[in-house]
Each structure stands twice: as structure tokens, then as C-alpha cells.
Design a protein around this motif. Structure first.
Motif, PDB file in Angstrom:
ATOM      1  N   MET A   1      13.194 112.221 -26.951  1.00 11.27           N
ATOM      2  CA  MET A   1      14.399 111.710 -27.112  1.00 11.27           C
ATOM      3  C   MET A   1      15.530 112.594 -26.993  1.00 11.27           C
ATOM      4  O   MET A   1      16.647 112.253 -26.405  1.00 11.27           O
ATOM      5  CB  MET A   1      14.486 110.989 -28.601  1.00 11.27           C
TER       6      MET A   1
ATOM      7  N   SER B   1      15.825 113.366 -23.194  1.00 14.86           N
ATOM      8  CA  SER B   1      16.416 112.323 -22.650  1.00 14.86           C
ATOM      9  C   SER B   1      17.962 112.094 -22.785  1.00 14.86           C
ATOM     10  O   SER B   1      18.854 111.844 -21.914  1.00 14.86           O
ATOM     11  CB  SER B   1      15.670 110.996 -23.267  1.00 14.86           C
ATOM     12  N   VAL B   2      18.343 112.481 -24.177  1.00 11.68           N
ATOM     13  CA  VAL B   2      19.870 112.379 -24.299  1.00 11.68           C
ATOM     14  C   VAL B   2      20.500 113.313 -23.683  1.00 11.68           C
ATOM     15  O   VAL B   2      21.933 113.124 -22.957  1.00 11.68           O
ATOM     16  CB  VAL B   2      20.072 112.043 -25.782  1.00 11.68           C
TER      17      VAL B   2
ATOM     18  N   ALA C   1      14.363 104.139 -33.432  1.00 12.32           N
ATOM     19  CA  ALA C   1      14.668 104.970 -32.361  1.00 12.32           C
ATOM     20  C   ALA C   1      16.181 104.914 -31.533  1.00 12.32           C
ATOM     21  O   ALA C   1      16.939 105.535 -31.445  1.00 12.32           O
ATOM     22  CB  ALA C   1      13.631 104.655 -31.230  1.00 12.32           C
ATOM     23  N   GLU C   2      16.385 103.238 -31.469  1.00  6.58           N
ATOM     24  CA  GLU C   2      17.797 103.145 -31.017  1.00  6.58           C
ATOM     25  C   GLU C   2      18.983 103.563 -31.816  1.00  6.58           C
ATOM     26  O   GLU C   2      19.820 104.313 -31.267  1.00  6.58           O
ATOM     27  CB  GLU C   2      18.116 101.484 -30.815  1.00  6.58           C
TER      28      GLU C   2
ATOM     29  N   THR D   1      18.695 107.626 -31.225  1.00  8.17           N
ATOM     30  CA  THR D   1      19.512 107.764 -30.113  1.00  8.17           C
ATOM     31  C   THR D   1      21.015 107.767 -29.884  1.00  8.17           C
ATOM     32  O   THR D   1      21.718 108.776 -29.488  1.00  8.17           O
ATOM     33  CB  THR D   1      18.710 106.864 -28.961  1.00  8.17           C
ATOM     34  N   SER D   2      21.650 106.809 -30.835  1.00  7.19           N
ATOM     35  CA  SER D   2      23.167 106.669 -30.849  1.00  7.19           C
ATOM     36  C   SER D   2      23.587 108.084 -31.566  1.00  7.19           C
ATOM     37  O   SER D   2      24.594 108.549 -31.248  1.00  7.19           O
ATOM     38  CB  SER D   2      23.421 105.570 -31.517  1.00  7.19           C
TER      39      SER D   2
ATOM     40  N   SER E   1      23.730 110.983 -29.228  1.00  9.24           N
ATOM     41  CA  SER E   1      24.473 110.850 -28.387  1.00  9.24           C
ATOM     42  C   SER E   1      25.998 111.165 -28.804  1.00  9.24           C
ATOM     43  O   SER E   1      26.854 111.726 -28.181  1.00  9.24           O
ATOM     44  CB  SER E   1      24.155 109.462 -27.705  1.00  9.24           C
TER      45      SER E   1
END
Length: 264
Positions: free
Chosen positions: A118, A121-122, A148-149, A152-153, A156
Motif C-alpha cells: 500500500m 502504491s500511494v 484498507a480504504e 490508504t486515505s 495519502s
């Protein structure tokens, strides 16, 4: 308090040690407070959803006009309107996300996901903004149990903030396993944050510098989103900053939510 005429009510219970063999229990009726909070969340979510469609139409026409051969004065006006339209779109999306986080059911601990994958990816997604300034240090495969969502936030938002407000220097993004769990930190070498602002940075729409915020186009909700998402992972955001030397935003995911693999 009288609950005889209520079908549903909310109570806040606090138990405190009092002496060696006694305890004091404080029970508070918070039904009305919860009702008002739910109304506020629903209102924000409903208004934000309703704004999405007209904003999409307005931004679409502005983008079309921006591609036309128009007088310089009109082109400048359309460019500014387009920028503000995109800013409003970001604000609406962040409001919807924050509303979901605040009303989410956190009883389920989530599922296992690869934090190392992750993180890479970010960083890849932020390449157009970072110009290679992000230095990722994560040499071990680490799995996290969570959402996971939302994670990720979190990553980010923290990296985007560092790139926007942390000067032009490198941004250090570190994921390291320790005795207490996995520590994730994002550090910059920017101007730093005055001490009186640090405790309020995760409040909705709180701004350290309004003029700087208007230039970078932030919604003012990024760190509020981070705060609520981290609560769902049993951790909190720790902020350290020194004027003229930069800032560090970090959190530690508890050991019982982590699976750390040996380096390849």
C-alpha cells in the motif's frame, strides 16, 4: 433521568476507583447529544451528495471553455473559476468521506492487507505532485488488520500535506516495526508549525495560515479524516514540529493488529 417513555436511549457510564474497595459509577444520559450529532452528520452527508451533480456539470462546462480560444481576460477568469470548482469538488468529497468515518460501525476490526504494498502504491500515485521528493523506507513486508480504504486515505492525506506545506525539500516516509507495533511517520523539512496550533490541527476546517491555504487549495478536512480513520485502527496521530526545521506526523499501529515478516 426518566426513560419510561423512550424506546431508544444512550447512556455514558464512567466507573472510577474510590478508596481501596469502593468504586464510583457516573451515569449520564447523552441521548439528545447523540441525536443532534446524528442529525448534523446526516445533514452534511445529504447536502454534500446533492452538491455533487451540479458541481460536475459546472466543472465540465468550465473545462470545455478552458480549451477554447478566448480573450486573455476571459481565459484568466475561467481558469480561476475552474480552480475554485475543483476545490469545491474536493471539499464535497472530503465531507462525504468524513461523514462516513464518523458514522461507521467500528465493531469489526477489518481484514488483513499488505501495508508495504500500500505504501509503494500511494507513493506512485503521488508522483505527479511529489516530483520524486518522497523517500520511502519500508524494507519488510508488514500486514495490518484494518480497513484498507481508510488506511490508504490516511497515508495519502499525510503525504499530500507534507508535499504542500513542508517546503521544497525531501519528505521522509518511514514504516518501521517495533516492540509496540508498527510505527508510520511522515516528516518534512519545511517551515514548521507554531506550537499553539499543533493541538488543533485535526479539527475540521482549522487553518494555520488562511493565505497559504488558499494558494494550495486544501479542503481543511484532511487531518480530521486522518484522526477518525486512525481511531478505527486503535491509534492516534502524534504531531511534532520545530519552527524552521520541519514537522513529523506519526502513528503506531498496535502489535495485535500487525503481522511482520522477515526481510527478503
Amino acid at each position: 433521568f426518566d426513560v419510561r417513555h423512550r424506546k431508544h436511549f444512550s447512556l455514558q457510564i464512567q466507573i472510577t476507583q474510590f478508596g481501596e474497595e469502593q468504586k464510583v459509577m457516573l451515569v449520564k444520559d447523552i441521548t439528545e447529544r447523540k441525536r443532534v450529532e446524528t442529525m448534523r452528520q446526516n445533514f452534511i452527508a445529504d447536502v454534500s451528495h446533492e452538491l455533487r451533480t451540479p458541481l460536475t456539470v459546472i466543472n465540465g462546462y468550465l473545462e470545455m471553455l478552458a480549451d477554447m480560444d478566448l480573450p486573455p481576460a476571459l481565459t484568466k477568469a475561467i481558469t480561476q473559476m475552474n480552480g475554485q470548482g475543483q476545490r469545491m469538488k474536493t471539499l464535497v468529497n472530503d465531507l462525504i468521506q468524513l461523514s462516513k468515518l464518523e458514522s461507521a460501525n467500528t465493531d469489526h476490526p477489518g481484514d488483513w492487507f499488505d501495508l508495504q504494498q500500500m505504501a509503494h502504491s500511494v507513493v506512485d500515485q503521488l508522483q505527479p505532485l511529489s516530483n520524486g521528493r518522497i523517500q520511502l523506507r519500508c524494507n519488510r513486508r508488514i500486514e495490518i488488520r484494518g480497513l484498507a480504504e481508510e488506511m490508504t486515505s490516511v497515508l495519502s492525506n499525510l503525504l499530500t500535506n507534507a508535499l504542500k506545506y513542508g517546503g521544497d525539500g525531501p519528505v521522509e516516509f518511514t514504516v518501521r516495526a517495533g516492540m509496540d507495533g508498527v510505527k508510520v511517520s511522515v516528516s518534512d523539512q519545511g517551515p514548521g508549525i507554531p506550537a499553539q496550533h499543533i493541538s488543533r490541527l485535526t479539527e475540521r476546517f482549522y487553518r494555520v495560515d488562511d493565505s497559504r491555504e488558499s494558494k494550495v487549495g486544501g479542503s481543511g478536512l484532511g487531518l480530521a479524516i486522518v484522526k477518525h480513520a486512525l481511531e478505527h485502527h486503535d491509534t492516534v496521530l502524534d504531531i511534532e514540529s520545530t519552527l524552521g526545521k520541519g514537522s513529523s506526523f506519526s502513528f503506531t499501529i498496535p502489535y495485535d493488529r500487525c503481522r511482520v515478516h522477515e526481510p527478503d
